[in-house]
Write a protein that holds these residues in place. Structure first.
Motif, PDB file in Angstrom:
ATOM      1  N   PHE A 144       0.858  -1.191   0.000  1.00 24.34           N
ATOM      2  CA  PHE A 144       0.000   0.000   0.000  1.00 24.34           C
ATOM      3  C   PHE A 144       0.895   1.242   0.000  1.00 24.34           C
ATOM      4  CE2 PHE A 144       1.068  -0.661   4.398  1.00 24.34           C
ATOM      5  CZ  PHE A 144       1.239   0.622   4.905  1.00 24.34           C
ATOM      6  N   ALA A 145       0.305   2.383  -0.285  1.00 23.59           N
ATOM      7  CA  ALA A 145       1.031   3.659  -0.268  1.00 23.59           C
ATOM      8  C   ALA A 145       0.124   4.728   0.316  1.00 23.59           C
ATOM      9  CB  ALA A 145       1.477   4.059  -1.676  1.00 23.59           C
ATOM     10  N   GLN A 146       0.673   5.514   1.257  1.00 21.70           N
ATOM     11  CA  GLN A 146      -0.089   6.565   1.919  1.00 21.70           C
ATOM     12  C   GLN A 146       0.840   7.758   2.153  1.00 21.70           C
ATOM     13  OE1 GLN A 146      -2.651   5.556   5.388  1.00 21.70           O
ATOM     14  NE2 GLN A 146      -1.415   7.043   6.508  1.00 21.70           N
ATOM     15  N   GLY A 147       0.815   8.717   1.235  1.00 22.30           N
ATOM     16  CA  GLY A 147       1.650   9.907   1.370  1.00 22.30           C
ATOM     17  C   GLY A 147       3.034   9.775   0.778  1.00 22.30           C
ATOM     18  N   LEU A 148       3.522   8.546   0.606  1.00 24.05           N
ATOM     19  CA  LEU A 148       4.811   8.284  -0.036  1.00 24.05           C
ATOM     20  C   LEU A 148       4.557   7.653  -1.404  1.00 24.05           C
ATOM     21  CD1 LEU A 148       6.616   6.940   3.104  1.00 24.05           C
ATOM     22  CD2 LEU A 148       7.555   8.769   1.705  1.00 24.05           C
ATOM     23  N   LYS A 149       5.448   7.947  -2.373  1.00 21.54           N
ATOM     24  CA  LYS A 149       5.228   7.490  -3.742  1.00 21.54           C
ATOM     25  C   LYS A 149       6.356   6.585  -4.209  1.00 21.54           C
ATOM     26  CE  LYS A 149       2.652  11.615  -5.210  1.00 21.54           C
ATOM     27  NZ  LYS A 149       2.605  12.732  -6.189  1.00 21.54           N
ATOM     28  N   LEU A 150       5.983   5.648  -5.075  1.00 17.14           N
ATOM     29  CA  LEU A 150       6.952   4.797  -5.758  1.00 17.14           C
ATOM     30  C   LEU A 150       7.114   5.323  -7.179  1.00 17.14           C
ATOM     31  CD1 LEU A 150       8.700   2.201  -5.877  1.00 17.14           C
ATOM     32  CD2 LEU A 150       6.646   0.990  -6.651  1.00 17.14           C
ATOM     33  N   VAL A 151       8.294   5.839  -7.498  1.00 20.24           N
ATOM     34  CA  VAL A 151       8.572   6.421  -8.813  1.00 20.24           C
ATOM     35  C   VAL A 151       9.868   5.814  -9.343  1.00 20.24           C
ATOM     36  CG1 VAL A 151       8.992   8.533 -10.125  1.00 20.24           C
ATOM     37  CG2 VAL A 151       7.435   8.575  -8.158  1.00 20.24           C
ATOM     38  N   ASN A 152       9.784   5.197 -10.524  1.00 17.82           N
ATOM     39  CA  ASN A 152      10.957   4.581 -11.152  1.00 17.82           C
ATOM     40  C   ASN A 152      11.644   3.588 -10.210  1.00 17.82           C
ATOM     41  OD1 ASN A 152      10.584   6.113 -13.527  1.00 17.82           O
ATOM     42  ND2 ASN A 152      11.759   7.827 -12.666  1.00 17.82           N
ATOM     43  N   ASN A 153      10.823   2.799  -9.520  1.00 20.65           N
ATOM     44  CA  ASN A 153      11.298   1.756  -8.603  1.00 20.65           C
ATOM     45  C   ASN A 153      12.028   2.327  -7.392  1.00 20.65           C
ATOM     46  OD1 ASN A 153      11.019  -1.092  -8.397  1.00 20.65           O
ATOM     47  ND2 ASN A 153      13.223  -1.336  -8.684  1.00 20.65           N
ATOM     48  N   GLN A 154      11.789   3.600  -7.094  1.00 16.72           N
ATOM     49  CA  GLN A 154      12.382   4.261  -5.935  1.00 16.72           C
ATOM     50  C   GLN A 154      11.288   4.935  -5.106  1.00 16.72           C
ATOM     51  OE1 GLN A 154      15.366   7.010  -7.317  1.00 16.72           O
ATOM     52  NE2 GLN A 154      16.639   5.408  -8.246  1.00 16.72           N
ATOM     53  N   ILE A 155      11.526   5.021  -3.785  1.00 11.24           N
ATOM     54  CA  ILE A 155      10.574   5.683  -2.890  1.00 11.24           C
ATOM     55  C   ILE A 155      10.993   7.134  -2.714  1.00 11.24           C
ATOM     56  CG2 ILE A 155       9.651   5.763  -0.544  1.00 11.24           C
ATOM     57  CD1 ILE A 155      10.009   2.760  -0.373  1.00 11.24           C
ATOM     58  N   GLU A 156      10.053   8.050  -2.956  1.00 15.83           N
ATOM     59  CA  GLU A 156      10.319   9.485  -2.808  1.00 15.83           C
ATOM     60  C   GLU A 156       9.826   9.965  -1.442  1.00 15.83           C
ATOM     61  OE1 GLU A 156       8.700  11.750  -6.003  1.00 15.83           O
ATOM     62  OE2 GLU A 156      10.201  11.057  -7.456  1.00 15.83           O
ATOM     63  N   VAL A 157      10.655  10.766  -0.766  1.00 20.41           N
ATOM     64  CA  VAL A 157      10.309  11.301   0.555  1.00 20.41           C
ATOM     65  C   VAL A 157       9.595  12.634   0.372  1.00 20.41           C
ATOM     66  CG1 VAL A 157      11.228  12.086   2.768  1.00 20.41           C
ATOM     67  CG2 VAL A 157      12.301  10.154   1.574  1.00 20.41           C
ATOM     68  N   PRO A 158       8.355  12.792   0.892  1.00 18.57           N
ATOM     69  CA  PRO A 158       7.583  14.020   0.646  1.00 18.57           C
ATOM     70  C   PRO A 158       7.971  15.200   1.535  1.00 18.57           C
ATOM     71  CG  PRO A 158       6.288  12.497   1.953  1.00 18.57           C
ATOM     72  CD  PRO A 158       7.566  11.784   1.629  1.00 18.57           C
ATOM     73  N   GLU A 159       8.374  14.925   2.775  1.00 16.56           N
ATOM     74  CA  GLU A 159       8.670  15.996   3.722  1.00 16.56           C
ATOM     75  C   GLU A 159       9.887  15.622   4.567  1.00 16.56           C
ATOM     76  OE1 GLU A 159       7.225  18.860   3.763  1.00 16.56           O
ATOM     77  OE2 GLU A 159       5.532  18.427   2.432  1.00 16.56           O
ATOM     78  N   THR A 160      10.581  16.661   5.050  1.00 14.60           N
ATOM     79  CA  THR A 160      11.725  16.435   5.931  1.00 14.60           C
ATOM     80  C   THR A 160      11.242  15.938   7.294  1.00 14.60           C
ATOM     81  OG1 THR A 160      13.021  18.152   4.827  1.00 14.60           O
ATOM     82  CG2 THR A 160      13.703  17.534   7.053  1.00 14.60           C
ATOM     83  N   GLY A 161      11.923  14.949   7.847  1.00 17.95           N
ATOM     84  CA  GLY A 161      11.533  14.422   9.149  1.00 17.95           C
ATOM     85  C   GLY A 161      12.202  13.098   9.443  1.00 17.95           C
ATOM     86  N   LEU A 162      11.773  12.480  10.549  1.00 23.60           N
ATOM     87  CA  LEU A 162      12.288  11.170  10.945  1.00 23.60           C
ATOM     88  C   LEU A 162      11.452  10.075  10.291  1.00 23.60           C
ATOM     89  CD1 LEU A 162      13.020  11.649  14.753  1.00 23.60           C
ATOM     90  CD2 LEU A 162      14.685  11.492  12.904  1.00 23.60           C
ATOM     91  N   TYR A 163      12.138   9.079   9.730  1.00 24.87           N
ATOM     92  CA  TYR A 163      11.457   7.970   9.055  1.00 24.87           C
ATOM     93  C   TYR A 163      12.097   6.651   9.462  1.00 24.87           C
ATOM     94  CZ  TYR A 163       9.385  11.446   5.895  1.00 24.87           C
ATOM     95  OH  TYR A 163       8.697  12.505   5.374  1.00 24.87           O
ATOM     96  N   PHE A 164      11.242   5.633   9.584  1.00 23.36           N
ATOM     97  CA  PHE A 164      11.743   4.279   9.783  1.00 23.36           C
ATOM     98  C   PHE A 164      11.791   3.615   8.419  1.00 23.36           C
ATOM     99  CE2 PHE A 164      11.435  -0.278  10.632  1.00 23.36           C
ATOM    100  CZ  PHE A 164      12.416  -0.421  11.619  1.00 23.36           C
TER     101      PHE A 164
END
Length: 253
Positions: free
Chosen positions: A124-144
């Motif tokens: 599933f995807a919620q706020g994050l996108k899969l583009v060209n087989n890569q995950i794009e980060v939408p906003e600066t912050g802490l991520y697991f």
């Protein structure tokens, strides 16, 4: 009960001329009984009203009880789902993505890399996108950031090993590209050796001439808006891409 008393007469008057006046004297307990009776009637009326209300609400209370039991059973069933924890965490996150891995070595048009799929299996995807087989980060912050690669390796027998046929170690890595660092950098990586009983008996098992092993990566990172994440895995032909075995994901904290 009513009592009567005689009013005192004029002592100077003769007995024959004395008149007797009867005065009604009320009992002191009569008003207590009247108050008690009134309170008893009020209490009976109030009890009748409450009883009627309980009977009217009894079906609704039964329905609510059944709904609560159904929700409890559903919650218990969900907690047995292996992906329950990830879904629970991601439901409280501002952004999250979970991808399932796929690889088809017979497809000549496909790239020689592990392909990540959204909307497949538990993905599933919620706020994050899969583009060209890569995950794009939408906003600066802490991520697991986490990923797992599962392998099913066909090992050579002892005679082949003596002849020099040995399997290349398995590796799995997560890369990050960020303008803030001016290029790409390795976030996490791990290597596993296979087809060696002394090194593999603790975390894998052997079935005939096949070895089963997994590489799991996961940690918290400070990521910037516009960063991209992707994986690099060797020995793609040995990957086990059945549902839930090979995955890649990120969620915001």
């Amino acid at each position: 009960m009513v009592d009567y008393t005689a009013a005192p007469g004029d002592v100077e008057m003769g007995l024959e001329d004395r008149s007797v006046i009867l005065v009604e004297k009320k009992s002191s307990t009569e008003w207590i009984w009247k108050v008690f009776g009134t309170l008893l009637i009020v209490a009976l009326c109030l009890g009748a009203v409450l009883l009627c209300g309980w009977y009217r609400n009894a079906p609704e209370m039964t329905t609510q009880s059944g709904q609560i039991e159904a929700l409890m059973e559903k919650d218990s069933a969900e907690k047995t789902d292996p992906h329950y924890t990830l879904r629970q965490i991601s439901s409280n996150s501002k952004a999250a993505i979970h991808l399932e891995g796929s690889y088809d070595e017979d497809n000549e048009s496909s790239k020689k890399e592990l392909e990540w799929k959204n909307g497949q299996g538990q993905a599933f995807a919620q706020g994050l996108k899969l583009v060209n087989n890569q995950i794009e980060v939408p906003e600066t912050g802490l991520y697991f950031v986490y990923s797992q690669a599962s392998f099913r390796v066909s090992c050579s027998d002892e005679e082949d090993k003596e002849a020099g046929e040995r399997f290349t170690p398995l590796s799995h890595r997560i890369w990050r590209y960020s303008d803030s660092i001016g290029g790409k950098a390795s976030l996490m990586s791990a290597v596993r050796s296979v087809c060696q009983t002394t090194a593999q008996e603790e975390d894998s098992y052997r079935d005939g001439r096949s070895w089963y092993n997994t590489i799991y990566l996961g940690a918290v990172f400070q990521l910037n808006k516009g960063d991209t994440l992707w994986t690099e895995t060797n020995q793609l032909s040995e990957l086990d891409t059945d549902e839930g075995k090979t995955f890649f994901g990120v969620f915001a904290l």
